[in-house]
Write a protein that holds these residues in place. Sequence first.
Motif, mmCIF file in Angstrom:
data_model
loop_
_atom_site.group_PDB
_atom_site.id
_atom_site.type_symbol
_atom_site.label_atom_id
_atom_site.label_comp_id
_atom_site.label_asym_id
_atom_site.label_seq_id
_atom_site.Cartn_x
_atom_site.Cartn_y
_atom_site.Cartn_z
ATOM 1 N N TYR A 34 0.832 -1.198 0.000
ATOM 2 C CA TYR A 34 0.000 0.000 0.000
ATOM 3 C C TYR A 34 0.872 1.255 0.000
ATOM 4 C CZ TYR A 34 -3.137 -3.479 2.144
ATOM 5 O OH TYR A 34 -3.861 -4.609 2.426
ATOM 6 N N TYR A 36 0.199 5.268 1.129
ATOM 7 C CA TYR A 36 -0.690 6.235 1.745
ATOM 8 C C TYR A 36 -0.028 7.612 1.705
ATOM 9 C CZ TYR A 36 -3.494 2.510 3.856
ATOM 10 O OH TYR A 36 -4.315 1.433 4.063
ATOM 11 N N GLN A 38 -0.229 11.322 3.865
ATOM 12 C CA GLN A 38 -0.737 12.055 5.015
ATOM 13 C C GLN A 38 -0.525 13.528 4.740
ATOM 14 O OE1 GLN A 38 1.290 11.135 8.661
ATOM 15 N NE2 GLN A 38 -0.236 12.108 9.950
ATOM 16 N N GLY A 41 -3.730 17.946 8.196
ATOM 17 C CA GLY A 41 -5.137 18.053 8.563
ATOM 18 C C GLY A 41 -6.072 17.112 7.824
ATOM 19 N N ARG A 42 -5.507 16.154 7.095
ATOM 20 C CA ARG A 42 -6.384 15.285 6.286
ATOM 21 C C ARG A 42 -6.186 13.807 6.570
ATOM 22 N NH1 ARG A 42 -6.677 17.029 0.145
ATOM 23 N NH2 ARG A 42 -8.357 15.500 0.305
ATOM 24 N N GLY A 43 -5.431 13.472 7.582
ATOM 25 C CA GLY A 43 -5.289 12.070 7.938
ATOM 26 C C GLY A 43 -4.521 11.285 6.894
ATOM 27 N N LEU A 44 -4.719 9.988 6.890
ATOM 28 C CA LEU A 44 -4.011 9.098 5.979
ATOM 29 C C LEU A 44 -4.941 8.676 4.850
ATOM 30 C CD1 LEU A 44 -2.189 6.968 8.612
ATOM 31 C CD2 LEU A 44 -1.060 8.062 6.706
ATOM 32 N N LEU A 46 -5.486 6.515 1.420
ATOM 33 C CA LEU A 46 -4.980 5.412 0.615
ATOM 34 C C LEU A 46 -4.866 5.853 -0.830
ATOM 35 C CD1 LEU A 46 -4.175 2.432 0.338
ATOM 36 C CD2 LEU A 46 -6.611 1.904 0.047
ATOM 37 N N GLU A 59 -6.798 4.382 -5.809
ATOM 38 C CA GLU A 59 -7.961 4.774 -5.008
ATOM 39 C C GLU A 59 -8.483 6.156 -5.364
ATOM 40 O OE1 GLU A 59 -9.771 3.051 -2.361
ATOM 41 O OE2 GLU A 59 -8.903 1.607 -3.739
ATOM 42 N N PHE A 88 3.299 13.651 3.534
ATOM 43 C CA PHE A 88 4.050 12.557 4.135
ATOM 44 C C PHE A 88 3.535 11.266 3.512
ATOM 45 C CE2 PHE A 88 6.883 10.933 7.144
ATOM 46 C CZ PHE A 88 6.309 9.886 7.850
ATOM 47 N N LEU A 90 3.518 7.176 3.129
ATOM 48 C CA LEU A 90 3.775 5.962 3.888
ATOM 49 C C LEU A 90 3.539 4.739 3.027
ATOM 50 C CD1 LEU A 90 2.100 6.669 7.330
ATOM 51 C CD2 LEU A 90 4.477 6.049 6.988
#
Lengths: 110, 115
Positions: A34, A36, A38, A41-44, A46, A59, A88, A90
């Motif tokens: 996967y 991802y 980040q 302010g928007r989280g992770l 996919l 996605e 960021f 991941l």
Amino acid sequence: SQTIHQWPATLVQPVGSPLSLECTVEGTSNPNLYWYRQAAGRGLQLLFYSVGIGQISSEVPQNLSASRPQDRQFILSSKKLLLSDSGFYLCAWSWTEEAFFGQGTRLTVV
Amino acid sequence: AQSVSQHNHHVILSEAASLELGCNYSYGGTVNLFWYVQYPGQHLQLLLKYFSGDPLVKGIKGFEAEFIKSKFSFNLRKPSVQWSDTAEYFCAVNRRLSGTYKYIFGTGTRLKVLA
């Protein structure tokens, strides 16, 4: 034991330049992989996942692409970076229910 | 749209205060639930997970979470926080779709614990 390597840790790239982030997994075979992102302010979010060599599912529509040239190698690329690609990134791997994450790459597009 | 919601984006607590971070998801059917933590400058680490069985799950560092199926919730709790709990916390749902497991994360909650 299984380990996941992601590099580079940080990257500063100009707008319009190409991108290549690499992720490799050791100690396992045929993992699900996967990517991802980040963003602040928007989280992770996919971006891509892969269940096997050459199999990539996207996605979200975006300026990025992914490839899996080998079983344990997952590459995130862009031909021309945009400012909005900063964030960021991941990489993760899993077999079944639980995923394991790399250290991440902080990309700044200037 | 199917999603994972974390209602608190920033939380500030004093040491020894109790913590509860909310997480709700909107997926039907069988899901696996997780809480991850990201300490400053470190990578994402698993705090706890729920697959089945006892809906009250205990994780590392004194954290626990309760799965309430009727409320589609998986809230994270800790009775007494420490300064070292300062971090960002992510709730995640894992569903089997199209032959693979896909993790969907919430937007995260930044916790700051004051000494």
